[in-house]
Design an enzyme around this catalytic site. Structure first.
Site, PDB file in Angstrom:
ATOM      1  N   HIS A 126      -0.988  -5.746   0.091  1.00  0.00           N
ATOM      2  CA  HIS A 126       0.435  -5.372  -0.044  1.00  0.00           C
ATOM      3  C   HIS A 126       1.838  -4.783   0.596  1.00  0.00           C
ATOM      4  O   HIS A 126       1.499  -4.025   0.981  1.00  0.00           O
ATOM      5  CB  HIS A 126       0.832  -4.543  -1.539  1.00  0.00           C
ATOM      6  CG  HIS A 126      -0.076  -3.195  -1.759  1.00  0.00           C
ATOM      7  ND1 HIS A 126      -0.975  -2.666  -1.282  1.00  0.00           N
ATOM      8  CD2 HIS A 126       1.358  -2.608  -1.346  1.00  0.00           C
ATOM      9  CE1 HIS A 126      -1.424  -1.486  -1.122  1.00  0.00           C
ATOM     10  NE2 HIS A 126      -0.663  -1.062  -1.187  1.00  0.00           N
ATOM     11  N   HIS A 184       5.625  -4.002  -0.191  1.00  0.00           N
ATOM     12  CA  HIS A 184       6.484  -3.081  -1.547  1.00  0.00           C
ATOM     13  C   HIS A 184       7.282  -3.141  -0.636  1.00  0.00           C
ATOM     14  O   HIS A 184       8.857  -3.327   0.135  1.00  0.00           O
ATOM     15  CB  HIS A 184       6.660  -1.432  -0.834  1.00  0.00           C
ATOM     16  CG  HIS A 184       5.206  -0.845  -1.759  1.00  0.00           C
ATOM     17  ND1 HIS A 184       4.990   0.094  -2.327  1.00  0.00           N
ATOM     18  CD2 HIS A 184       4.317  -0.255  -0.956  1.00  0.00           C
ATOM     19  CE1 HIS A 184       3.960   0.386  -2.957  1.00  0.00           C
ATOM     20  NE2 HIS A 184       3.484   0.012  -1.518  1.00  0.00           N
TER      21      HIS A 184
HETATM   22  P1  5GP Z   1       0.705   2.429  -1.695  1.00  0.00           P
HETATM   23  O1  5GP Z   1       0.401   3.884  -2.022  1.00  0.00           O
HETATM   24  O2  5GP Z   1      -1.021   1.627  -1.274  1.00  0.00           O
HETATM   25  O3  5GP Z   1       0.927   1.515  -0.710  1.00  0.00           O
HETATM   26  O4  5GP Z   1       0.998   1.180  -2.887  1.00  0.00           O
HETATM   27  C1  5GP Z   1      -0.327   0.821  -4.250  1.00  0.00           C
HETATM   28  C2  5GP Z   1       1.228   0.693  -5.759  1.00  0.00           C
HETATM   29  O5  5GP Z   1       0.442   0.298  -5.928  1.00  0.00           O
HETATM   30  C3  5GP Z   1       1.628   1.849  -5.520  1.00  0.00           C
HETATM   31  O6  5GP Z   1       3.015   1.916  -5.760  1.00  0.00           O
HETATM   32  C4  5GP Z   1       1.276   1.706  -7.659  1.00  0.00           C
HETATM   33  O7  5GP Z   1       2.117   2.550  -8.052  1.00  0.00           O
HETATM   34  C5  5GP Z   1       0.995   0.649  -7.912  1.00  0.00           C
HETATM   35  N1  5GP Z   1       0.423   0.063  -8.558  1.00  0.00           N
HETATM   36  C6  5GP Z   1      -1.302   0.521  -8.786  1.00  0.00           C
HETATM   37  N2  5GP Z   1      -2.035   0.720  -9.062  1.00  0.00           N
HETATM   38  C7  5GP Z   1      -1.034  -0.612 -10.213  1.00  0.00           C
HETATM   39  C8  5GP Z   1      -1.407  -0.580 -11.626  1.00  0.00           C
HETATM   40  O8  5GP Z   1      -2.705  -1.130 -12.046  1.00  0.00           O
HETATM   41  N3  5GP Z   1      -0.023  -2.233 -11.663  1.00  0.00           N
HETATM   42  C9  5GP Z   1       0.631  -2.214 -11.124  1.00  0.00           C
HETATM   43  N4  5GP Z   1       1.930  -2.891 -10.889  1.00  0.00           N
HETATM   44  N5  5GP Z   1       0.979  -1.850  -9.655  1.00  0.00           N
HETATM   45  C10 5GP Z   1       0.085  -0.978  -9.495  1.00  0.00           C
END
Ligand code: 5GP
Ligand code: ZN
Length: 144
Positions: free
Chosen positions: A106, A108
């Site tokens: 993903h 951001h």
């Molecule tokens: P990472 O830390 O892996 O780069 O980012 C994961 C992102 O996914 C985090 O910012 C977290 O808030 C978001 N996230 C985790 N679970 C969910 C979810 O169920 N729905 C949505 N919309 N975002 C999520």
């Protein structure tokens, strides 16, 4: 191959891609989905994912990666024109040490609204003499 065939049982973003877990969508096509982050770092913080499961950016095929970043660009433009973002950070975390908590690729898109918006992504530069930059550059170059 359809994205359904790479489905990972315990992956929250696979569930979102299949519509099993709800999300606030801002963009969708056959391969890409973008939706609001539920723990936003700022107003309009959006995630762009491939519907197909890849553990991180390192495993994403070139054409799909390009499509993901094209969507990221569109969303960034909308954040400027519609939400009044003054700047935008675009980032993707790879592996836990770098802050990856969801192991489905993903990107951001984090809009910035001013110098006091509470977000700090800066780092303190290390001393240059700690590194042999030509050797480092060559190491990277030689393995691409
Ligand atoms: P990472 O830390 O892996 O780069 O980012 C994961 C992102 O996914 C985090 O910012 C977290 O808030 C978001 N996230 C985790 N679970 C969910 C979810 O169920 N729905 C949505 N919309 N975002 C999520
Ligand atoms: Zn997944």
């Amino acid at each position: 191959m359809s994205f359904e065939e790479h489905y990972q049982e315990n992956c929250i973003f696979c569930k979102i891609a299949r519509g099993e877990v709800p999300c606030l969508k801002v963009y969708e096509d056959q391969e890409i989905l973008a939706f609001l982050d539920t723990s936003p770092a700022s107003k309009g913080h959006t995630l762009v994912i491939t519907k197909e499961h890849f553990d991180s950016m390192l495993n994403v095929p070139e054409d799909l990666l390009a499509k993901t970043f094209r969507v990221a660009q569109k969303i960034a433009q909308a954040l400027e024109t519609k939400l009044g973002a003054k700047g935008i950070n675009i980032l993707t975390n790879i592996h836990e040490i770098a802050g990856q908590s969801v192991h489905h690729f993903h990107v951001h898109i984090i809009p910035r609204y001013g110098p006091n918006d509470g977000l700090k992504l800066e780092c303190t530069p290390l001393k240059l003499e700690k590194f042999n930059l030509p050797v480092i550059a060559n190491d990277i170059k030689s393995s691409i």
